[in-house]
Design a protein around this motif. Structure first.
Motif, short mmCIF file in Angstrom:
data_model
loop_
_atom_site.label_atom_id
_atom_site.label_comp_id
_atom_site.label_asym_id
_atom_site.label_seq_id
_atom_site.Cartn_x
_atom_site.Cartn_y
_atom_site.Cartn_z
N ARG A 34 0.83 -1.20 0.00
CA ARG A 34 0.00 0.00 0.00
C ARG A 34 0.87 1.24 0.00
O ARG A 34 2.08 1.17 0.17
CB ARG A 34 -0.89 0.01 1.25
CG ARG A 34 -0.11 -0.07 2.56
CD ARG A 34 -1.01 0.02 3.77
NE ARG A 34 -0.29 -0.20 5.01
CZ ARG A 34 0.45 0.71 5.64
NH1 ARG A 34 0.59 1.93 5.13
NH2 ARG A 34 1.07 0.43 6.78
N ASN B 183 -6.34 2.06 4.57
CA ASN B 183 -7.63 1.56 4.10
C ASN B 183 -7.43 0.35 3.19
O ASN B 183 -6.63 0.40 2.25
CB ASN B 183 -8.36 2.68 3.34
CG ASN B 183 -9.78 2.33 3.02
OD1 ASN B 183 -10.16 1.16 2.95
ND2 ASN B 183 -10.60 3.35 2.81
N SER B 184 -8.15 -0.73 3.46
CA SER B 184 -8.00 -1.95 2.66
C SER B 184 -8.41 -1.73 1.20
O SER B 184 -7.96 -2.46 0.32
CB SER B 184 -8.81 -3.09 3.27
OG SER B 184 -10.18 -2.77 3.30
N ASP B 185 -9.26 -0.74 0.95
CA ASP B 185 -9.65 -0.44 -0.43
C ASP B 185 -8.49 0.14 -1.23
O ASP B 185 -8.54 0.17 -2.46
CB ASP B 185 -10.81 0.56 -0.45
CG ASP B 185 -12.10 -0.06 0.09
OD1 ASP B 185 -12.24 -1.30 0.01
OD2 ASP B 185 -12.95 0.70 0.60
N ASP B 186 -7.45 0.59 -0.54
CA ASP B 186 -6.30 1.20 -1.20
C ASP B 186 -5.12 0.25 -1.36
O ASP B 186 -4.04 0.66 -1.77
CB ASP B 186 -5.84 2.45 -0.43
CG ASP B 186 -6.86 3.57 -0.47
OD1 ASP B 186 -7.62 3.64 -1.46
OD2 ASP B 186 -6.91 4.37 0.48
N TYR B 187 -5.31 -1.02 -1.03
CA TYR B 187 -4.22 -1.98 -1.23
C TYR B 187 -3.92 -2.08 -2.72
O TYR B 187 -4.81 -2.29 -3.54
CB TYR B 187 -4.60 -3.36 -0.71
CG TYR B 187 -4.75 -3.46 0.79
CD1 TYR B 187 -4.22 -2.50 1.65
CD2 TYR B 187 -5.43 -4.53 1.37
CE1 TYR B 187 -4.37 -2.59 3.02
CE2 TYR B 187 -5.58 -4.64 2.74
CZ TYR B 187 -5.06 -3.67 3.56
OH TYR B 187 -5.21 -3.76 4.92
#
Length: 199
Positions: free
Chosen positions: A135, A141-145
């Motif tokens: 990241r 935020n896991s959506d930004d991995y």
């Protein structure tokens, strides 16, 4: 004279203890400009998973993977399954584009996270779930991995890991057996979802 030195002992004792603790506590992150070489590990915050170099069974080849800390022989993920290192001089680092790469002694890339876009300030982190994520440094935020090992499983299904197809992007997650206990390269058996017929 001996009594005059006593006040300094607690201070030096404190420094010594902190030094020992720093040596024994491994980090769960790898940041840009740093690398992990043979003998070094990333350890998840809850001390459940470790990530580093290993040789399975009787093999002398070196692989970069993840295992349970209390059971190092239980490997749950391997990066370079079909491209082993033949010596202990490889290391994991970042490319100039922010890709997570495993390189050998001659600096040739053996394995890569193969990102489709540049990551300016990359951080690789081993989460308590056993997921290795890549990241941007500023985002949790896991959506930004940008990449995660959960999308590229080996032979082990961990909690919170998904299997099957992401039909939007045509991407499949499946499990593939090891060739043998000494060789983690893809074996003869695959566990996957068949989407050619109605479920």
């Amino acid at each position: 004279m001996a009594f005059e030195k006593l006040p300094y002992y607690p201070f030096f004792y404190f420094i010594f203890v902190m030094f020992v603790l720093n040596l024994s506590i491994a980090s769960d992150t790898l940041s840009s400009g740093r690398s992990t070489k043979n003998g070094e590990k990333l350890v998840s915050t809850d001390q459940r998973f470790e990530l580093g170099f290993f040789s399975p069974g009787n093999s002398k080849n070196r692989y970069f993977g993840m295992w349970y800390k209390i059971s190092p022989e239980t490997v749950v993920w391997v990066a370079n399954r079909d491209k082993p290192l033949t010596d202990s001089h490889g290391f994991l680092t970042f490319s100039h584009d922010g890709d997570l790469v495993l390189v050998d002694q001659s600096k040739s890339v053996v394995w890569s996270s193969n990102l489709s876009r540049v990551v300016k300030n990359p951080v690789a982190q081993l989460l308590d779930t056993g997921n290795l994520v890549l990241r941007e440094n500023f985002s949790l935020n896991s959506d930004d991995y940008r990449w995660q090992s959960f999308d590229h499983p080996s032979d082990t299904l961990l909690p919170d890991m998904k299997l099957g197809w992401d039909v939007k992007i045509g991407f499949e997650r499946c499990l593939t057996s090891w060739k043998s206990k000494d060789d983690p390269s893809p074996g003869d058996y695959t566990f996957r979802l068949n989407i050619n017929e109605l479920p």
